[in-house]
Design an enzyme around this catalytic site. Structure first.
Site, PDB file in Angstrom:
ATOM      1  CE  LYS A  59      -3.854   1.846   2.838  1.00  0.00           C
ATOM      2  NZ  LYS A  59      -4.746   1.504   3.976  1.00  0.00           N
ATOM      3  CB  SER A  98      -8.078   3.531   3.052  1.00  0.00           C
ATOM      4  OG  SER A  98      -7.221   2.787   3.894  1.00  0.00           O
ATOM      5  CB  SER A 140      -8.177   0.362   5.684  1.00  0.00           C
ATOM      6  OG  SER A 140      -8.807   1.593   5.576  1.00  0.00           O
TER       7      SER A 140
HETATM    8  N1  GLN Z   1     -12.938   3.623   6.560  1.00  0.00           N
HETATM    9  C1  GLN Z   1     -12.263   3.978   7.770  1.00  0.00           C
HETATM   10  C2  GLN Z   1     -11.882   5.433   7.752  1.00  0.00           C
HETATM   11  O1  GLN Z   1     -12.183   6.067   6.818  1.00  0.00           O
HETATM   12  C3  GLN Z   1     -11.091   3.107   8.007  1.00  0.00           C
HETATM   13  C4  GLN Z   1      -9.858   3.540   7.345  1.00  0.00           C
HETATM   14  C5  GLN Z   1      -8.687   2.660   7.651  1.00  0.00           C
HETATM   15  O2  GLN Z   1      -8.830   1.589   8.247  1.00  0.00           O
HETATM   16  N2  GLN Z   1      -7.518   3.151   7.322  1.00  0.00           N
HETATM   17  O3  GLN Z   1     -11.308   5.938   8.662  1.00  0.00           O
END
Ligand code: GLN
Length: 468
Positions: free
Chosen positions: A76, A151, A175
């Site tokens: 990532k 994400s 994410s």
């Molecule tokens: N969807 C969650 C957020 O927007 C989780 C993001 C993540 O785990 N990095 O914060």
């Protein structure tokens, strides 16, 4: 050459002498280029990948290959790899090259994995659809008009599209697991502290955890075994010994009735979870319905605390030390203000503002301190529930992947995290495993959670009891 779909298939192909790591790597790079329209990779590390592949083949010839020889991995775009670019999918870090590698990257390379590129994600890992990225959205490999989740959308898509065997990503509130569910792959968030976060661009440090995505849990486990364990460069990394992988004959599986009755729950996903529970009962396992306490506070607590931590972590991007610097700015304050205004996208700004607000003198007690107390209660309840069973089963998400642009209200987007944030708030391990295909053609996953440092057994349960 046909690219072996999984790492364990690649290992078999290598053992039979049919191929070598260089050929597998070239096939993966070709696949990545053929699927460029999905926008998965802001950058392929073609040269270093081919060099690493040649080095691994040379080691194999001497019988010295490491545990991940033959694995094609993506990382990532928030994991540092020495002498490679890393940007957290933000304009703020355009042109930034990391001078060092994350511990997980070092361990992957030392185990002879080949890293083929960095994957698209939401900016600074903030989002649930990969739509906040400065590189633009990623197409879901099952239907390019839909989001891959977020994400870590590029990470999940890199596996689902048949480009990589494994993707390494981060999970702060879901994410890894939510994109895994949306793309039909397995995604694992280990116990907080099990994997070093050194070299991960921090979002919310008390939630962030690194983990793998792959087609199946066997491959997830191969990577987990390489990256897990203490690291003196991350003092939140744990020395707790690895747990047992033994699975009880009669497994005790808890589930929250609340999750299944959730208002936004897709009826087909709900029906699937019920079928799973019936199957488990038929196979002689014990299935225990549980009350879910404080469920309405999960998402608010997560967003108050994670934005507070983010506002502090992102203070370092000041236009001076890293990345983007406004051209027409004079004086320190103007450099900060203009660089940050130009460098960050709207979602990141929204979170910095929210986080700064909840930490500000007049509101600290009402929001941040209260959020910490709520987190403690959620953690206590979660640990109590996990003490009463071997694993907890929930849907990973209430819905399947939605079309690009479909959710524009930030709060509606935040509510997508309803089932995943619990594991981060409590610091427990959780995995999303592929469960089935919806009548709309899209895959979905189910989530299993276990006690802290029960990672080994959780993976074993996912493989043996759920066939994942
Ligand atoms: N969807 C969650 C957020 O927007 C989780 C993001 C993540 O785990 N990095 O914060």
């Amino acid at each position: 050459m046909v690219m072996p779909r999984t790492f364990h298939e690649a290992k078999k192909a290598l053992a039979s002498g049919l191929t070598n790591v260089a050929a597998i790597t070239r096939a993966a790079l070709e696949q990545a280029k053929a699927k460029a329209h999905l926008n998965i990779f802001p950058e392929l590390f073609e040269q270093s990948a081919l060099e690493q592949a040649a080095a691994v083949d040379a080691k194999r010839a001497k019988g010295e290959a490491g545990a991940l020889a033959g694995a094609v991995v993506s990382i990532k775009d928030n994991l540092c790899y020495a002498e490679h670019r890393v940007t957290a999918a933000s304009h703020m870090l355009q042109g930034y090259t990391s001078p060092y590698s994350a511990t997980v990257v070092e361990r992957l390379l030392a185990a002879d994995a080949v890293i083929i590129g960095r994957t698209n994600c939401d900016e600074f890992a903030m989002g649930s659809s990969n739509e906040t990225s400065t590189y633009g959205p990623v197409g879901n490999p099952h239907d390019a008009a839909r989001v891959p989740g977020g994400s870590s959308g590029g990470a999940a898509a890199s596996v689902a599209a048949g480009i990589c065997h494994i993707a390494l990503a981060s999970d702060t509130g879901g994410s890894i697991r939510q994109p895994a569910s949306f793309c039909g792959v397995a995604g694992f968030k280990p116990t907080y502290g099990r994997v070093s976060r050194y070299g991960l661009i921090a979002f919310a440090s008390s939630f962030d955890q690194i983990g793998p995505l792959a087609h199946d849990v066997r491959d997830v486990q191969s990577v987990y075994e390489v990256i897990a364990g203490p690291d003196e460069r991350d003092n939140t990394s744990s020395h707790v010994p690895f747990g047992t992988a033994e699975v009880p004959k009669r497994l005790k599986v808890g589930y929250y009735t609340h999750c299944l009755d959730h208002a936004g729950m897709d009826p087909e996903i709900k029906a699937h979870v019920h079928q799973q529970l019936d199957r488990l009962r038929d196979e002689g396992h014990e299935v225990v319905p549980m009350e879910l306490a404080l469920a309405d506070l999960f998402v608010p607590a997560y967003y108050i605390l994670s934005t507070a931590e983010a506002s502090s972590n992102l203070a370092r991007f000041d236009g001076i030390r890293y990345g983007h610097r406004a051209k027409d700015a004079h004086g320190v304050e103007e450099v900060y203000r203009k660089s940050r205004s130009q460098g960050f996208g709207p979602e990141v700004k929204r979170r910095i503002l929210l986080g700064t607000f909840v930490l500000s003198a007049g509101y600290y007690d009402a929001y941040y301190a209260q959020g910490m107390r709520v987190r403690r209660l959620i953690r206590d309840n979660t640990l109590r529930d996990l003490a009463a069973c071997d694993v907890l089963l929930t849907p990973t998400c209430p819905i399947t992947a939605f079309p690009h642009g479909h959710i524009s209200d930030p709060v509606a987007m935040y509510l997508q995290d309803i089932f995943t944030v619990q594991a981060n708030l409590a610091g427990v391990p959780a995995i999303s495993i592929p469960a089935g295909t919806h009548s709309n053609g899209m895959p979905f996953g189910i989530q299993l959670m276990a006690k802290p440092f029960g990672d080994e057994r959780l993976l074993a349960v996912a493989r043996q009891v759920f066939g994942a």
